[in-house]
Design a protein around this motif. Structure first.
Motif, PDB file in Angstrom:
ATOM      1  N   VAL A  86      35.472 -49.871  77.955  1.00 58.34           N
ATOM      2  CA  VAL A  86      35.466 -51.190  78.573  1.00 58.34           C
ATOM      3  C   VAL A  86      36.840 -51.770  78.964  1.00 58.34           C
ATOM      4  O   VAL A  86      36.866 -53.025  79.411  1.00 58.34           O
ATOM      5  N   ALA A 118      35.042 -59.347  81.633  1.00 56.97           N
ATOM      6  CA  ALA A 118      34.218 -59.761  80.630  1.00 56.97           C
ATOM      7  C   ALA A 118      32.686 -59.780  80.826  1.00 56.97           C
ATOM      8  O   ALA A 118      31.999 -59.163  80.087  1.00 56.97           O
ATOM      9  N   SER A 119      32.338 -59.867  82.178  1.00 55.98           N
ATOM     10  CA  SER A 119      30.932 -59.958  82.315  1.00 55.98           C
ATOM     11  C   SER A 119      30.207 -58.237  82.344  1.00 55.98           C
ATOM     12  O   SER A 119      29.309 -58.057  81.978  1.00 55.98           O
ATOM     13  N   LEU A 120      31.129 -57.459  83.192  1.00 56.98           N
ATOM     14  CA  LEU A 120      30.700 -56.095  82.935  1.00 56.98           C
ATOM     15  C   LEU A 120      30.663 -55.277  81.642  1.00 56.98           C
ATOM     16  O   LEU A 120      29.972 -54.625  81.401  1.00 56.98           O
ATOM     17  N   ARG A 121      31.648 -55.977  80.960  1.00 53.59           N
ATOM     18  CA  ARG A 121      31.888 -55.564  79.743  1.00 53.59           C
ATOM     19  C   ARG A 121      30.497 -55.780  79.078  1.00 53.59           C
ATOM     20  O   ARG A 121      30.158 -54.822  78.012  1.00 53.59           O
ATOM     21  N   SER A 163      28.034 -56.272  80.041  1.00 51.36           N
ATOM     22  CA  SER A 163      26.603 -55.261  80.720  1.00 51.36           C
ATOM     23  C   SER A 163      26.883 -53.947  80.064  1.00 51.36           C
ATOM     24  O   SER A 163      25.843 -53.242  79.535  1.00 51.36           O
ATOM     25  N   ASN A 190      25.802 -54.041  76.205  1.00 45.81           N
ATOM     26  CA  ASN A 190      24.681 -54.304  76.066  1.00 45.81           C
ATOM     27  C   ASN A 190      23.748 -52.990  76.302  1.00 45.81           C
ATOM     28  O   ASN A 190      22.677 -52.567  75.778  1.00 45.81           O
ATOM     29  N   ARG A 214      23.815 -50.724  73.370  1.00 46.78           N
ATOM     30  CA  ARG A 214      22.851 -51.341  72.674  1.00 46.78           C
ATOM     31  C   ARG A 214      21.445 -50.625  72.923  1.00 46.78           C
ATOM     32  O   ARG A 214      20.582 -50.050  72.144  1.00 46.78           O
ATOM     33  N   HIS A 257      39.739 -51.602  71.351  1.00 51.71           N
ATOM     34  CA  HIS A 257      40.614 -52.605  70.952  1.00 51.71           C
ATOM     35  C   HIS A 257      40.244 -53.974  70.887  1.00 51.71           C
ATOM     36  O   HIS A 257      40.911 -54.848  70.460  1.00 51.71           O
ATOM     37  N   LEU A 288      38.088 -56.366  69.896  1.00 53.64           N
ATOM     38  CA  LEU A 288      37.484 -56.802  68.509  1.00 53.64           C
ATOM     39  C   LEU A 288      36.084 -57.542  69.032  1.00 53.64           C
ATOM     40  O   LEU A 288      35.107 -57.764  68.220  1.00 53.64           O
ATOM     41  N   SER A 289      36.219 -58.365  69.980  1.00 53.21           N
ATOM     42  CA  SER A 289      34.837 -59.424  70.257  1.00 53.21           C
ATOM     43  C   SER A 289      33.567 -58.387  70.682  1.00 53.21           C
ATOM     44  O   SER A 289      32.674 -58.753  69.956  1.00 53.21           O
ATOM     45  N   TYR A 306      32.649 -56.337  67.572  1.00 48.30           N
ATOM     46  CA  TYR A 306      31.807 -57.360  66.392  1.00 48.30           C
ATOM     47  C   TYR A 306      30.619 -57.714  66.848  1.00 48.30           C
ATOM     48  O   TYR A 306      29.620 -57.673  66.156  1.00 48.30           O
ATOM     49  N   TYR A 307      30.305 -57.752  68.023  1.00 50.14           N
ATOM     50  CA  TYR A 307      29.118 -57.979  68.737  1.00 50.14           C
ATOM     51  C   TYR A 307      27.984 -56.686  68.912  1.00 50.14           C
ATOM     52  O   TYR A 307      26.877 -56.900  68.568  1.00 50.14           O
ATOM     53  N   ARG A 314      42.841 -59.265  63.236  1.00 49.87           N
ATOM     54  CA  ARG A 314      42.045 -60.329  63.372  1.00 49.87           C
ATOM     55  C   ARG A 314      42.646 -61.580  63.751  1.00 49.87           C
ATOM     56  O   ARG A 314      42.053 -62.343  64.730  1.00 49.87           O
TER      57      ARG A 314
END
Ligand SMILES: Nc1ncnc2c1ncn2[C@@H]1O[C@H](COP(=O)(O)OP(=O)(O)OP(=O)(O)O)[C@@H](O)[C@H]1O
Ligand SMILES: Nc1ncnc2c1ncn2[C@@H]1O[C@H](COP(=O)(O)OP(=O)(O)OP(=O)(O)O)[C@@H](O)[C@H]1O
Ligand code: SF4
Ligand SMILES: [Mg+2]
Ligand SMILES: [Mg+2]
Lengths: 341, 279
Positions: free
Chosen positions: B184, B189-192, B194, B197, B200, B215, B217-218, B221-222, B257
């Protein structure tokens, strides 16, 4: 070159260093007799001042790279400038990128450097990295061999690269190392104007900050101007003075970084800011509804209307002009209303 | 537990330097971990630039042999995958997504060709309609369609579009494991969101395990179930995502972090100015 800068009359100082006017650049293709036109840059006007960092943001395939490539004078067919102009002002001398091709070539590396997206590829795979520095930077810096090597090494160290990378071949380096090398290459001769496309995508946050500090440092020392593209809003937050938001080939909002983050006026910008991921948050996030627009057949009127929560009938038929508002400009029939919502 | 993937004390050394100053670079040191075949998960690898993440990924994919140690996939030593048939079988189970989508596709080949040949090769499909249907289906998974991609070359697409095509291609064979090296980094951010997700969903509905090198982290984490942090070739921290990322103990992971730039211009620009003063 330095002398010319010092002798500049003061009035020139106030002139923008880059003026983009009514720029249209399209990919024009012909597939077996069928003409296809991708309107990747569609009527963009902007100016960049001396000593300013201007960030361009927008979603994937909105035309950011096409815009910056056109500004850099680095386009190749099928991308063509259909209308408009790109003019630089280097030391009081105007350079019209698409009217003076040879002069533009000469300006490369000396006045201006351009880091392409995914540009780890500029490094020649069969030659050691040090040769790239020699080829591109040595003759512009007026240093002796030894001084040059020392300068390059200390420059690289500031972005966490061991000087031994100079003796490596590109394939022996990691993705992030190569990306840092291309930034090092573009900044080592401290040009007046730096154009960079996604310069920090392959870096972790620690190294990214070193790279951003390096870029900022070069800009401050030289009073140079930078235009860069990234979809990473935190990078804009960190170094941009002003931000331009691109949607479907058009500039839809522009303003000071603070205003764009704190008071977005365009519904698309507002979405962009609201959807920023923040650490510690595992909520499932909603992506923007609908598909990114197809630039070969863009929506009528405001190109954002099929996805816009505020769209009204007028938006479908009439393209909103980019008009002055707050510290910047916005193209939306309902500019500012999103903030109230 | 049946192991899907098992790394045991894996090491990779490179010889570097000229004739005079030849030395050994330990790119990956003593890396061990196991993924459970019955519990598909998103296993994230974080670490600084040059810490050995891509090298580890290349060994898992069988593109690089370890200097010592073993890597097993479904009980079988990856280094022992030799014949064409074995290789094909292995690759239909383990699919890569690379760091730079611009490098992943040859600029002279149309993208649909890549997708069609993947469908033919791994699914054994011959019939044109079936090949196209399989291709379109996986493109739909990533929010694209064959109609949009047909006949186009990699340079005609943006970075984000290309990366989604790379994900679509990896999905065609119906893999058990996807090794995604910074999938990604090129997308917004929005495609990232998608794409992660989508990961998942692949885990939950298709039972695909994912090794997610990043790289970011957000997103780590998610979506991660487990995380390892690499530093100069070593795994310095490993565990559940909440523990490792929420409460890091190693110096590097703590630095990582706390270094995350907030999406706030006042704070973020102050951090960079501070950094600049420190130089
Ligand atoms: N050589 C080309 N031929 C035809 N179309 C192209 C070409 N290069 C880019 N395009 C198209 O132009 C549009 C804009 O692409 P561009 O690369 O400028 O986007 P971007 O905003 O930089 O996206 P990203 O963030 O994903 O890099 C896209 O629809 C893309 O498919
Ligand atoms: N073929 C090679 N020959 C010599 N050294 C190599 C080779 N491939 C990788 N290395 C070295 O191994 C180390 C680890 O590289 P690797 O690509 O695994 O890093 P990474 O963690 O993926 O970094 P990045 O985040 O920058 O992509 C680096 O120091 C790199 O220079
Ligand atoms: S002009 Fe209309 S459709 Fe476009 S952003 Fe504004 S409200 Fe939305
Ligand atoms: Mg781009
Ligand atoms: Mg890597």
């Amino acid at each position: 070159m330095l002398a010319a800068v010092e002798n500049k009359p003061v009035s020139v100082e106030a002139k923008p260093v880059l003026r983009v006017e009514g720029l249209k650049a399209y990919y024009q293709m012909n597939y077996f007799g069928v003409r296809r036109e991708v309107r990747a840059v569609d009527d963009v006007s902007l100016t960049i001042n001396r000593n300013e960092i201007y960030g361009i943001a927008g979603e994937s395939s909105s035309g950011k790279s096409s815009l910056i490539k056109t500004i850099a004078g680095a386009i190749t067919p099928p991308l063509r400038v259909v209308e408009g102009s790109v003019k630089f002002d280097f030391g009081g001398k105007e350079l019209d990128v698409y009217a003076q091709r040879p002069a533009m070539k000469a300006a490369r590396w000396k006045h201006l450097s351009y880091v392409m997206q995914g540009s780890m590829n500029v490094l020649n795979p069969v030659r050691k990295v040090k040769h790239a520095f020699r080829d591109f930077a040595f003759k512009h810096m007026g240093l002796s061999e030894g001084e040059f090597r020392a300068r390059v090494e200390s420059h690289l160290q500031r972005i966490g690269l061991d000087p031994r990378v100079l003796e490596s071949y590109p394939h022996q380096l990691s993705g992030g190392m190569r990306q840092r090398l291309t930034i090092g290459l573009a900044t080592v001769c401290e040009p007046e104007f730096i154009i960079a496309d996604e310069p920090t995508t392959a870096l972790d946050v620690l190294v990214q900050q070193d790279v951003l500090a390096l870029i900022k440092g070069v800009q401050q020392r030289m009073g140079s101007s930078i235009i860069f593209v990234t979809h990473d809003m935190t990078v804009h937050a960190a170094i941009a003075d002003r931000i331009g938001i691109v949607y479907a080939g058009r500039l839809v909002e522009e303003g000071s970084t603070l205003d764009v983050f704190q008071h977005p006026q365009h519904p698309y910008t507002a979405h962009l800011i609201a959807s920023l991921p923040r650490i510690g948050d595992t909520r499932k996030r909603v992506a923007l509804g609908g598909k990114p627009p197809n630039l070969a057949d863009p929506p009528s009127g405001c190109r954002f209307h099929p996805r816009c929560p505020l769209a009204v009938d007028k938006c479908k038929s009439e393209n909103p002009p980019l008009l002055a508002r707050n510290s910047g400009r916005v193209a939306c029939w309902r500019a500012g209303e999103v903030e109230a919502a | 537990m049946t192991a899907l993937l098992e790394l045991q004390d894996v090491n990779k050394d490179y010889r570097v330097g000229g004739f005079l100053d030849r030395s050994t670079l330990h790119a990956v040191k003593h890396v061990s971990f196991t993924l459970d075949a019955e519990k598909p998960e998103i296993f994230t690898v974080v670490g600084e630039s040059g810490s050995g993440k891509t090298t580890t990924a290349r060994m898992i994919l069988g593109n690089e042999t370890p200097t010592s140690g073993t890597l097993r996939f479904m009980g079988k030593d990856i280094a022992a995958v030799r014949t064409r048939k074995e290789r094909l079988e292995f690759m239909s189970r383990v699919q890569p997504i690379f760091q730079n989508p611009f490098e992943a596709f040859n600029p002279l080949t149309t993208l649909d060709y890549y997708l069609f040949s993947t469908a033919r090769r791994f699914l054994g499909l011959k019939d044109k309609a079936a090949v196209e249907a399989a291709t379109d289906k996986s493109l739909q998974h990533v929010g694209l369609s064959l109609a949009e991609v047909r006949g186009r070359y990699s340079h005609e697409l943006s970075g984000g579009q290309l990366q989604r095509i790379a994900v679509a291609r990896a999905l065609i064979p119906g893999p058990k494991l996807i090794v995604a090296d910074e999938p990604v980094s090129m997308v917004d951010a929005s495609l990232r969101m998608s794409i992660v997700n989508l990961f998942r969903e692949l885990r939950d509905t298709l039972g695909v395990s994912i090794i997610y090198i990043t790289h970011d982290l957000s997103t780590a984490y998610y979506i991660s179930d487990r995380v390892i942090i690499m530093h100069k070739g070593d795994v310095v921290e490993a565990g559940r995502a909440e523990d490792v990322l929420g409460n890091p103990t190693h110096e590097y992971s703590r630095a990582l972090r706390s270094a995350v730039l907030p999406p706030d211009p006042v704070v973020a620009s102050a951090i960079i100015r501070e950094k600049l003063r420190a130089i």
